[in-house]
Design a protein around this motif. Structure first.
Motif, PDB file in Angstrom:
ATOM      1  N   SER B  63      52.360   4.967 -33.599  1.00  0.00           N
ATOM      2  CA  SER B  63      53.774   4.743 -32.722  1.00  0.00           C
ATOM      3  C   SER B  63      54.813   4.497 -33.795  1.00  0.00           C
ATOM      4  CB  SER B  63      53.349   3.809 -31.777  1.00  0.00           C
ATOM      5  OG  SER B  63      52.485   3.784 -30.751  1.00  0.00           O
ATOM      6  N   ASP B  99      52.593   1.680 -26.542  1.00  0.00           N
ATOM      7  CA  ASP B  99      53.156   2.384 -27.587  1.00  0.00           C
ATOM      8  C   ASP B  99      54.791   2.310 -27.663  1.00  0.00           C
ATOM      9  OD1 ASP B  99      50.701   3.721 -28.431  1.00  0.00           O
ATOM     10  OD2 ASP B  99      51.090   4.847 -26.605  1.00  0.00           O
ATOM     11  N   GLU B 148      51.860  11.651 -28.861  1.00  0.00           N
ATOM     12  CA  GLU B 148      51.046  10.554 -29.463  1.00  0.00           C
ATOM     13  C   GLU B 148      49.669  10.242 -28.747  1.00  0.00           C
ATOM     14  OE1 GLU B 148      52.531   6.474 -30.534  1.00  0.00           O
ATOM     15  OE2 GLU B 148      50.521   6.024 -30.568  1.00  0.00           O
TER      16      GLU B 148
HETATM   17 MG   LIG Z   1      50.285   3.557 -30.536  1.00  0.00          MG
END
Ligand SMILES: [Mg+2]
Ligand code: B12
Ligand SMILES: Nc1nc2c(ncn2[C@@H]2O[C@H](COP(=O)(O)OP(=O)(O)O)[C@@H](O)[C@H]2O)c(=O)[nH]1
Lengths: 139, 312
Positions: B63, B99, B148
């Motif tokens: 992140s 995140d 992600e």
């Molecule tokens: Mg993350």
């Protein structure tokens, strides 16, 4: 398996202002996850604008604020006002922290739906959400 | 509910209303068919964004790295959307999606859109939902999409199936030393990043990776191994250069074309599986006789074929 019919409740939780007491919000986030909600935690030192922006992008139905700094009388209403400005008043605001009873009454008048104070059993918070969103108690 | 047949959703989407985009992604996440109309209507003006996927163990700094890449892309005037997935609790189905915490400095930038997704909250899998979400993000006007995903279970394979370029993130910490790399990761990695290069041991990890890659069969694209300190924005430009180099390689080698065709095939297969699953469920619900026979004969294969052979 999530139902495809109902909309799962997504909750953006945040600490607004300069306030590092994040134990409560983390405990609550975990309890909500365990009850089946999707919790988006945005972290410390958020501004009302950031929180509302996150809620819009995340398509959240609920914003949960945690305030222990004493600034609740400005920060809670600021989030409610920002939601009005962004035409997103269908998103509800609730929260918790160190907040005196008199202030809770005043905040409710200004559009905050519910406030939980220290010592509230986590189940009470879950129960309140279940009642508030009976069609989609969880995913 | 009214929102499912929202006639103004398309209009709002076209006018650049972030909420309309966010709502459309929710429709995708719960496989609501009404989003199909929106997708059809948008197709003509849809452009295809570049898609980079970041995967790796929890805590490797994905992140933070994505946040740094977003900053870089904003300096280059690109608009960028992030789809960040975290695992759902296997018990409750709920999730804590954290995140965003690392990316909140972009919160007020209208050219940045960040969406958290529960990895398991998708019937038909993460890749199906991300593909559709990517199309919507392209139609909304985003130049770049960054995915992600936590490298657990199947999710990293699903991301690799969707991303043009897959970045595998490691750290010098022991837990994910090179011997621990999961089978299959070599095949999906287009770029290796050793993040947290401010910590001891990163040169060792890089050397181990290099040794491992030297044993891999010769391929046209040799995954570069890069060092970053995401928390200090170091190495991020080189990382993005590598992503662009990989993109150029895909174009030049003709793989870009092949990949996009393969993806359409894969997606069709996934959608077909989903539709079939839905039909089967419906048939067993609507036809108690069929359900009774299934329970008596215990023949799911035959029952499935029968359902699929039925005229509709
Ligand atoms: Mg993350
Ligand atoms: C632990 C603690 C700390 C820790 C914080 C650790 C951490 N990372 O959280 C440390 C030591 C760092 C700390 C520091 C300070 N603290 Co302190 N701290 C406390 C203490 C003792 C407990 C808070 C706690 O964690 N409770 C446990 C959790 C689970 O409860 P909770 O947060 O209240 O949450 C519950 C509800 O409020 C609600 N809730 C809370 N958030 C949310 C969010 C949502 C969405 C929902 C639905 C519900 C909800 O549900 C939870 C479950 O019941 C309180 C005193 C107290 N009795 O509350 C003081 C207290 C909050 N601190 C206080 C102060 C003044 C400070 C300091 C300014 C200096 C000082 N005097 O120590 C600093 C400031 C730090 C900073 N950067 O902001 C004051 C605040 C006074 C005020 N606002 O009027 C308190 C009340 C102590 C006091 N009586 O003076 N503190
Ligand atoms: N020392 C160091 N820590 C980092 C670096 N990048 C990220 N971190 C820290 O690693 C932790 C996990 O980061 P995060 O981005 O959430 O990891 P993720 O789980 O892979 O998304 C955080 O505390 C970050 O501040 C880095 O380059 N060096």
């Amino acid at each position: 398996m999530p139902s495809t019919a109902v909309r799962p409740v997504r909750i953006v939780v945040a600490k607004v202002g300069l306030d590092g007491h994040d134990r409560g919000v983390k405990v609550v986030a975990r309890a909500l996850r365990d009850a089946g909600y999707e919790v988006i935690y945005t972290g410390l030192r958020q501004t009302p604008e950031m929180v509302v922006d996150a809620a819009l992008q995340e398509d959240a139905q609920v914003i949960g604020l945690s305030i222990h700094s004493g600034a609740h009388m400005t920060l809670f209403p600021a989030v409610v006002e920002e939601l009005k400005r962004r035409k997103a008043t269908d998103i509800i605001v609730f929260g918790g922290g160190i907040i005196p009873d008199d202030d809770i009454t005043a905040l409710k008048k200004r559009g905050v739906e519910k406030i939980f104070t220290p010592g509230t059993p986590l189940q009470d918070i879950v129960d309140w959400l279940r009642k508030r969103f009976p069609d989609s108690p969880a995913k | 509910m009214g929102e499912n047949t929202d006639p103004v959703l398309l209009k709002r989407f076209r006018s650049g209303d972030v909420r309309a985009l966010a709502r459309a992604i929710s429709l995708i996440e719960r496989r609501d068919e009404s989003v199909r109309e929106l997708e059809q209507a948008l197709r003509p003006d849809a452009k295809t964004p570049g898609v980079a996927g970041f995967t790796g163990a929890p805590g490797t700094g994905k992140s933070t790295l994505v946040d740094a890449v977003v900053s870089l892309l904003r300096k280059k005037q690109s608009s960028v959307a992030v789809l960040a997935t975290d695992p759902n609790s296997p018990f409750s189905g709920g999730a804590i999606l954290g995140d965003r915490i690392r990316m909140q400095r972009h919160a007020l930038d209208p050219k940045v859109f960040i969406r958290s997704m529960g990895a398991r909250g998708h019937l038909g899998g993460l890749s199906l939902a991300s593909r559709e979400a990517i199309r919507l993000l392209g139609a909304f006007g985003f130049d770049e999409v960054i995915l992600e995903t936590v490298g657990v279970g199947q999710s990293e394979l699903e991301v690799a199936a969707v991303a043009d370029t897959t970045v595998v993130v490691l750290t010098p910490n022991l837990g994910d030393s090179v011997q621990m790399i999961k089978a299959g990761i070599l095949e999906i990695a287009d770029i290796f990043v050793v993040n947290k290069a401010d910590l001891d041991g990163y040169t060792r990890v890089m050397a181990e990776l290099r040794a491992m890659l030297s044993l891999a069969p010769k391929a046209e694209w040799k995954p570069p191994i890069l060092a970053t300190v995401a928390s200090r924005q170091e190495g991020v430009e080189q990382l993005w250069e590598a992503v662009l180099a990989h993109r150029r390689h895909l174009e030049k080698s003709g793989q870009a074309q092949a990949l996009s065709e393969q993806r359409l095939r894969d997606e069709t297969g996934e959608v077909a599986a989903e539709l079939a699953r839905r039909r089967a469920r419906q048939a067993l619900e609507d036809d108690p006789e069929l359900a009774r026979r299934l329970l008596a004969d215990r023949t799911p294969y035959r029952t499935a074929e029968e359902i699929l052979d039925r005229k509709r």
